[in-house]
Design an enzyme around this catalytic site. Structure first.
Site, mmCIF file in Angstrom:
data_model
loop_
_atom_site.group_PDB
_atom_site.id
_atom_site.type_symbol
_atom_site.label_atom_id
_atom_site.label_comp_id
_atom_site.label_asym_id
_atom_site.label_seq_id
_atom_site.Cartn_x
_atom_site.Cartn_y
_atom_site.Cartn_z
ATOM 1 N N THR A 30 42.903 41.852 37.708
ATOM 2 C CA THR A 30 41.994 40.712 37.568
ATOM 3 C C THR A 30 41.747 39.967 38.888
ATOM 4 O O THR A 30 40.712 39.325 39.040
ATOM 5 C CB THR A 30 42.533 39.700 36.531
ATOM 6 O OG1 THR A 30 43.810 39.238 36.961
ATOM 7 C CG2 THR A 30 42.643 40.316 35.162
ATOM 8 N N ASP A 31 42.714 40.062 39.819
ATOM 9 C CA ASP A 31 42.605 39.206 41.015
ATOM 10 C C ASP A 31 41.326 39.449 41.813
ATOM 11 O O ASP A 31 40.735 38.502 42.339
ATOM 12 C CB ASP A 31 43.824 39.387 41.925
ATOM 13 C CG ASP A 31 45.083 38.798 41.309
ATOM 14 O OD1 ASP A 31 44.956 37.983 40.377
ATOM 15 O OD2 ASP A 31 46.185 39.170 41.750
ATOM 16 N N THR A 52 47.266 44.816 36.302
ATOM 17 C CA THR A 52 48.300 44.433 35.333
ATOM 18 C C THR A 52 48.223 45.217 34.033
ATOM 19 O O THR A 52 49.249 45.595 33.463
ATOM 20 C CB THR A 52 48.165 42.916 35.021
ATOM 21 O OG1 THR A 52 48.571 42.206 36.181
ATOM 22 C CG2 THR A 52 49.003 42.492 33.843
ATOM 23 N N ASP A 83 47.673 47.396 42.695
ATOM 24 C CA ASP A 83 47.479 45.991 42.343
ATOM 25 C C ASP A 83 46.157 45.612 43.019
ATOM 26 O O ASP A 83 45.922 45.975 44.177
ATOM 27 C CB ASP A 83 48.634 45.163 42.925
ATOM 28 C CG ASP A 83 48.534 43.704 42.540
ATOM 29 O OD1 ASP A 83 49.433 43.229 41.838
ATOM 30 O OD2 ASP A 83 47.564 43.031 42.965
ATOM 31 N N SER A 84 45.310 44.888 42.323
ATOM 32 C CA SER A 84 43.960 44.715 42.878
ATOM 33 C C SER A 84 43.924 43.846 44.131
ATOM 34 O O SER A 84 42.909 43.811 44.832
ATOM 35 C CB SER A 84 42.998 44.180 41.823
ATOM 36 O OG SER A 84 43.149 42.808 41.636
ATOM 37 N N SER A 85 45.013 43.174 44.447
ATOM 38 C CA SER A 85 45.027 42.439 45.719
ATOM 39 C C SER A 85 44.994 43.417 46.901
ATOM 40 O O SER A 85 44.721 43.009 48.028
ATOM 41 C CB SER A 85 46.248 41.520 45.805
ATOM 42 O OG SER A 85 47.417 42.264 45.562
ATOM 43 N N THR A 119 33.370 35.252 37.820
ATOM 44 C CA THR A 119 34.404 34.742 38.716
ATOM 45 C C THR A 119 35.674 34.482 37.914
ATOM 46 O O THR A 119 35.610 34.071 36.750
ATOM 47 C CB THR A 119 33.919 33.467 39.453
ATOM 48 O OG1 THR A 119 34.847 33.156 40.463
ATOM 49 C CG2 THR A 119 33.799 32.268 38.544
HETATM 50 N N1 ASP Z 1 47.860 41.112 40.487
HETATM 51 C C1 ASP Z 1 47.214 41.753 39.380
HETATM 52 C C2 ASP Z 1 46.027 42.536 39.919
HETATM 53 O O1 ASP Z 1 45.034 41.933 40.252
HETATM 54 C C3 ASP Z 1 46.776 40.735 38.384
HETATM 55 C C4 ASP Z 1 46.073 41.260 37.158
HETATM 56 O O2 ASP Z 1 45.695 42.397 37.027
HETATM 57 O O3 ASP Z 1 45.851 40.427 36.249
HETATM 58 O O4 ASP Z 1 46.122 43.733 40.037
#
Ligand code: ASP
Length: 196
Positions: free
Chosen positions: A89-90, A12, A57-59, A160
């Protein structure tokens, strides 16, 4: 050796607003960095930036990206004081944990960070998360993989994500914080890993 290397994996923090919502776009994060005047402040470390291809996107981060990050750190290890990994963050805590076991005998800081609100938005938490992570990487006090978010520095394999909404989105489980970033950055010296 007096510089920090930023490794942008996506997330993000560096996303751009498009017709399809927030999206990682190649090269856009660098444009956002150029808009942050504080990065030119005399007390800020000098830095270089490498972007993974593709940024994600980290997912969508997999063990392949963990390996790529490890290779970038290995190939640049002697040229930098420390490393800041920009990450969504994910799955940031998973990457931090994996890297903590991958990077053996680490003698420099590897700091993962990101943000809940993109840098292109008014209330982005990315500015402080990034600036403070760069300072921590340059301080070179912590010689391990760690995660900085919302004023707290935590051990990478203890972090976490506990909130999708709060700007303090991570906590450290069963281990105290490695540092608190208030008016000054206070390291908990007796808790830091010592290089083997
Ligand atoms: N979906 C985003 C990610 O993990 C969320 C974020 O970065 O806060 O890439």
């Amino acid at each position: 050796m007096n510089k920090v290397l930023i490794i942008n994996t996506g997330g993000t923090i560096g996303m751009a607003l498009t017709d399809n919502g927030y999206t990682p776009i190649k090269g856009y994060f660098r444009t956002e960095l150029e808009r942050i005047e504080e990065l030119e402040h005399e007390n800020m470390p000098k830095w270089d930036m490498i972007e993974l291809d593709p940024i994600l996107d980290s997912s969508n981060i997999t063990v392949n990206e963990w390996n790529k990050i490890g290779e970038v750190i290995r190939d640049n290890y002697d040229s930098y004081r420390g490393f800041v990994i920009v990450h969504g963050t994910d799955t940031m805590a998973y990457t931090a944990s994996a890297l903590s076991f991958m990077l053996k005998n680490l003698n420099k800081p590897v700091v993962l960070t990101g943000s809940q609100i993109p840098l292109c938005e008014l209330r982005s938490d990315g500015r402080d998360n990034l600036i403070t992570s760069l300072v921590i990487a340059n301080d070179a006090v912590v010689k391990e993989v760690c995660l900085y978010f919302g004023g707290k520095l935590m051990r990478g394999n203890r972090a976490t994500k506990f909130s999708a909404d709060k700007l303090i989105a991570f906590k450290s489980c069963n281990y105290p914080y490695l540092a608190d970033a208030g008016i000054t950055i206070r390291y908990n010296m007796n808790l830091l890993r010592q290089p083997a």
